[in-house]
Design an enzyme around this catalytic site. Sequence first.
Site, PDB file in Angstrom:
ATOM      1  N   ARG A  65      -1.685  -6.229  69.037  1.00 39.21           N
ATOM      2  CA  ARG A  65      -2.258  -6.330  67.690  1.00 39.21           C
ATOM      3  C   ARG A  65      -3.569  -7.135  67.685  1.00 39.21           C
ATOM      4  NH1 ARG A  65       2.045  -4.372  64.444  1.00 39.21           N
ATOM      5  NH2 ARG A  65       4.032  -4.874  65.406  1.00 39.21           N
ATOM      6  N   PRO A  93      -0.598   3.450  57.699  1.00 37.65           N
ATOM      7  CA  PRO A  93       0.816   3.771  57.825  1.00 37.65           C
ATOM      8  C   PRO A  93       1.763   2.599  57.548  1.00 37.65           C
ATOM      9  CG  PRO A  93      -0.258   3.744  59.976  1.00 37.65           C
ATOM     10  CD  PRO A  93      -1.337   3.693  58.941  1.00 37.65           C
ATOM     11  N   ASN A  94       2.820   2.925  56.852  1.00 35.65           N
ATOM     12  CA  ASN A  94       3.929   2.023  56.532  1.00 35.65           C
ATOM     13  C   ASN A  94       3.611   1.000  55.449  1.00 35.65           C
ATOM     14  OD1 ASN A  94       5.794   3.132  58.485  1.00 35.65           O
ATOM     15  ND2 ASN A  94       4.431   2.262  60.031  1.00 35.65           N
ATOM     16  N   ASN A 139      -7.165  -1.539  55.348  1.00 35.97           N
ATOM     17  CA  ASN A 139      -6.082  -2.008  56.203  1.00 35.97           C
ATOM     18  C   ASN A 139      -5.537  -0.769  56.904  1.00 35.97           C
ATOM     19  OD1 ASN A 139      -3.874  -3.042  57.502  1.00 35.97           O
ATOM     20  ND2 ASN A 139      -3.035  -4.129  55.717  1.00 35.97           N
ATOM     21  N   GLU A 197     -12.388  -5.166  56.839  1.00 34.40           N
ATOM     22  CA  GLU A 197     -11.058  -4.939  57.426  1.00 34.40           C
ATOM     23  C   GLU A 197     -10.127  -6.053  56.977  1.00 34.40           C
ATOM     24  OE1 GLU A 197     -11.103  -4.683  61.723  1.00 34.40           O
ATOM     25  OE2 GLU A 197      -8.958  -5.131  61.860  1.00 34.40           O
ATOM     26  N   ARG A 213       9.673  -3.742  53.586  1.00 33.96           N
ATOM     27  CA  ARG A 213       9.407  -3.690  55.021  1.00 33.96           C
ATOM     28  C   ARG A 213       9.259  -5.113  55.564  1.00 33.96           C
ATOM     29  NH1 ARG A 213       3.510  -2.323  57.652  1.00 33.96           N
ATOM     30  NH2 ARG A 213       4.245  -2.301  59.791  1.00 33.96           N
ATOM     31  N   ASP A 236     -14.685   5.245  64.790  1.00 36.94           N
ATOM     32  CA  ASP A 236     -15.905   6.069  64.767  1.00 36.94           C
ATOM     33  C   ASP A 236     -16.335   6.377  63.332  1.00 36.94           C
ATOM     34  OD1 ASP A 236     -16.134   6.186  67.521  1.00 36.94           O
ATOM     35  OD2 ASP A 236     -15.468   8.277  67.699  1.00 36.94           O
ATOM     36  N   HIS A 281      -5.160  -0.642  65.813  1.00 37.53           N
ATOM     37  CA  HIS A 281      -5.044  -1.007  67.226  1.00 37.53           C
ATOM     38  C   HIS A 281      -5.087   0.197  68.160  1.00 37.53           C
ATOM     39  CE1 HIS A 281      -3.710  -4.500  65.065  1.00 37.53           C
ATOM     40  NE2 HIS A 281      -2.578  -3.951  64.714  1.00 37.53           N
ATOM     41  N   HIS A 319      -5.919  -7.608  57.031  1.00 40.65           N
ATOM     42  CA  HIS A 319      -4.523  -7.558  57.467  1.00 40.65           C
ATOM     43  C   HIS A 319      -3.732  -8.598  56.685  1.00 40.65           C
ATOM     44  CE1 HIS A 319      -5.412  -4.754  60.602  1.00 40.65           C
ATOM     45  NE2 HIS A 319      -6.476  -5.479  60.888  1.00 40.65           N
ATOM     46  N   ILE A 320      -2.528  -8.228  56.349  1.00 37.78           N
ATOM     47  CA  ILE A 320      -1.644  -9.115  55.592  1.00 37.78           C
ATOM     48  C   ILE A 320      -1.147 -10.234  56.505  1.00 37.78           C
ATOM     49  CG2 ILE A 320       0.584  -9.204  54.393  1.00 37.78           C
ATOM     50  CD1 ILE A 320       0.042  -6.139  53.744  1.00 37.78           C
ATOM     51  N   SER A 321      -0.669  -9.846  57.664  1.00 37.62           N
ATOM     52  CA  SER A 321      -0.146 -10.830  58.621  1.00 37.62           C
ATOM     53  C   SER A 321      -1.287 -11.318  59.509  1.00 37.62           C
ATOM     54  CB  SER A 321       0.942 -10.189  59.479  1.00 37.62           C
ATOM     55  OG  SER A 321       0.411  -9.126  60.253  1.00 37.62           O
ATOM     56  N   ARG A 346       0.633 -12.590  66.617  1.00 37.93           N
ATOM     57  CA  ARG A 346       1.687 -11.614  66.914  1.00 37.93           C
ATOM     58  C   ARG A 346       1.459 -11.024  68.316  1.00 37.93           C
ATOM     59  NH1 ARG A 346       2.382  -7.816  61.900  1.00 37.93           N
ATOM     60  NH2 ARG A 346       4.321  -7.360  63.018  1.00 37.93           N
ATOM     61  N   ALA A 405      -1.229   0.005  61.758  1.00 36.70           N
ATOM     62  CA  ALA A 405      -1.071   0.208  63.201  1.00 36.70           C
ATOM     63  C   ALA A 405      -2.251   0.971  63.814  1.00 36.70           C
ATOM     64  CB  ALA A 405       0.237   0.942  63.485  1.00 36.70           C
ATOM     65  N   TYR A 449       5.718  -9.475  55.731  1.00 37.21           N
ATOM     66  CA  TYR A 449       4.789  -8.841  54.787  1.00 37.21           C
ATOM     67  C   TYR A 449       5.039  -9.207  53.323  1.00 37.21           C
ATOM     68  CZ  TYR A 449       3.624  -6.036  58.882  1.00 37.21           C
ATOM     69  OH  TYR A 449       3.223  -5.624  60.128  1.00 37.21           O
TER      70      TYR A 449
HETATM   71  C1  DQA Z   1      -0.961  -4.983  59.504  1.00 37.45           C
HETATM   72  C2  DQA Z   1      -0.846  -5.500  60.939  1.00 37.45           C
HETATM   73  C3  DQA Z   1      -0.650  -4.356  61.910  1.00 37.45           C
HETATM   74  O1  DQA Z   1      -0.539  -4.845  63.233  1.00 37.45           O
HETATM   75  C4  DQA Z   1       0.623  -3.595  61.569  1.00 37.45           C
HETATM   76  O2  DQA Z   1       0.756  -2.474  62.419  1.00 37.45           O
HETATM   77  C5  DQA Z   1       0.714  -3.208  60.139  1.00 37.45           C
HETATM   78  C6  DQA Z   1       0.226  -4.127  59.110  1.00 37.45           C
HETATM   79  C7  DQA Z   1      -1.057  -6.145  58.488  1.00 37.45           C
HETATM   80  O3  DQA Z   1      -1.544  -5.886  57.390  1.00 37.45           O
HETATM   81  O4  DQA Z   1      -0.625  -7.262  58.768  1.00 37.45           O
HETATM   82  O5  DQA Z   1       1.271  -2.161  59.809  1.00 37.45           O
HETATM   83  O6  DQA Z   1      -2.164  -4.225  59.399  1.00 37.45           O
END
Ligand code: DQA
Length: 141
Positions: free
Chosen positions: A109, A10-11, A72, A96, A18, A85, A78, A98-100, A105, A75, A23
């Site tokens: 997270r 998501p997002n 990725n 897995e 964003r 599963d 978490h 993550h960008i950040s 944070r 959200a 990001y």
């Molecule tokens: C994220 C980190 C997550 O905590 C956050 O909810 C995201 C992006 C990242 O790629 O840094 O939407 O997965």
Amino acid sequence: MKKIIIINGPNLNLLGKREPQIYGSQTFNEFFETIKASYPQIELEHFQSNIEGEIIDKLQEVGYSYYGIILNAAAYTHTSVGIGDTVAAIETAVVEVHISNTFEREEFRHQSYVAPYAKGVIVGFGLQSYELALQSFLSPL
Ligand code: DQA
């Protein structure tokens, strides 16, 4: 040719507009075209959804035939026992990303329902996190 898919949660369709201080300012599609061109030896796909069940469906669809999955879950990382599963259930290795740097944070997270079942986790290198994950599939130790 090895098939590898990037699955974004998501997002992540909002990358570029964003919270660019977190990001970055590049859209995912721009980045994806560049990375695809740099690794012509891989059949690289991208799937994004804001819907938890669609991410689960896609993991199930590719998780018994593809060479690798770069996930990725954003959200949902978490919160989603369901996605965790699925990663545990499927046969294809999942990295897995993550960008950040989620560990610098908020506390919520720091938890990942995916990580216990992932081959590895790459966190905090901006969009380069995806490329590092891809490289881990190309030159496994
Ligand atoms: C994220 C980190 C997550 O905590 C956050 O909810 C995201 C992006 C990242 O790629 O840094 O939407 O997965």
